[in-house]
Design an enzyme around this catalytic site. Structure first.
Site, short mmCIF file in Angstrom:
data_model
loop_
_atom_site.label_atom_id
_atom_site.label_comp_id
_atom_site.label_asym_id
_atom_site.label_seq_id
_atom_site.Cartn_x
_atom_site.Cartn_y
_atom_site.Cartn_z
N GLY A 13 3.97 -9.38 2.53
CA GLY A 13 3.27 -9.29 2.94
C GLY A 13 1.64 -8.58 1.95
O GLY A 13 1.26 -9.27 1.01
N MET A 14 0.49 -7.82 3.30
CA MET A 14 -0.47 -7.92 2.39
C MET A 14 -0.19 -6.67 1.60
O MET A 14 -1.06 -5.78 2.84
CB MET A 14 -1.69 -7.83 3.90
CG MET A 14 -2.60 -7.76 3.45
SD MET A 14 -3.97 -8.15 2.66
CE MET A 14 -4.50 -10.20 3.72
N HIS A 15 -0.64 -6.20 0.85
CA HIS A 15 -0.02 -5.55 -0.50
C HIS A 15 -1.48 -5.12 -0.89
O HIS A 15 -2.04 -5.55 -0.82
CB HIS A 15 1.30 -5.08 -1.00
CG HIS A 15 1.07 -6.32 -2.43
ND1 HIS A 15 -0.02 -6.48 -3.49
CD2 HIS A 15 1.54 -7.85 -1.81
CE1 HIS A 15 0.71 -7.46 -4.00
NE2 HIS A 15 1.20 -8.21 -2.91
N ALA A 16 -1.66 -4.34 -1.37
CA ALA A 16 -2.53 -3.78 -1.78
C ALA A 16 -3.93 -3.85 -2.89
O ALA A 16 -4.64 -3.72 -2.68
CB ALA A 16 -2.65 -1.87 -2.48
#
Length: 85
Positions: A13-16
């Site tokens: 997903g939209m991780h760091a």
């Protein structure tokens, strides 16, 4: 106002890391840019706001840009997402 829809493909997903790059790209433009998921909306120029959306694989996100350089912003962010997420 310009709009772009993208379905997250990254398994994490939209991780760091991609979130940081996304925000860095968004900050290059003077227009107002938001990212939305379902009924939640966040300022695309704020890392914590983007991370709080908890964008997971398979979820659709909607980018909206309004103001000066909105077309350029959507093109740059859409390209970033296609390449990195």
């Amino acid at each position: 106002m310009k709009e772009y829809r993208y379905t997250v493909r990254d398994e994490l997903g939209m991780h760091a890391r991609p979130a940081a790059g996304f925000v860095k790209t968004a900050r290059k433009f003077p227009c107002k840019i938001t990212v939305a998921k379902h009924d939640k909306e966040a300022d695309a120029k704020q890392i914590f706001a983007v991370m709080e959306l908890e964008l997971c694989r398979g979820e659709e996100m909607i980018l909206r840009a309004e103001g000066s350089q909105e077309e350029e912003a959507i093109a740059a962010l859409g390209g970033f997402l296609e390449k990195n997420l």
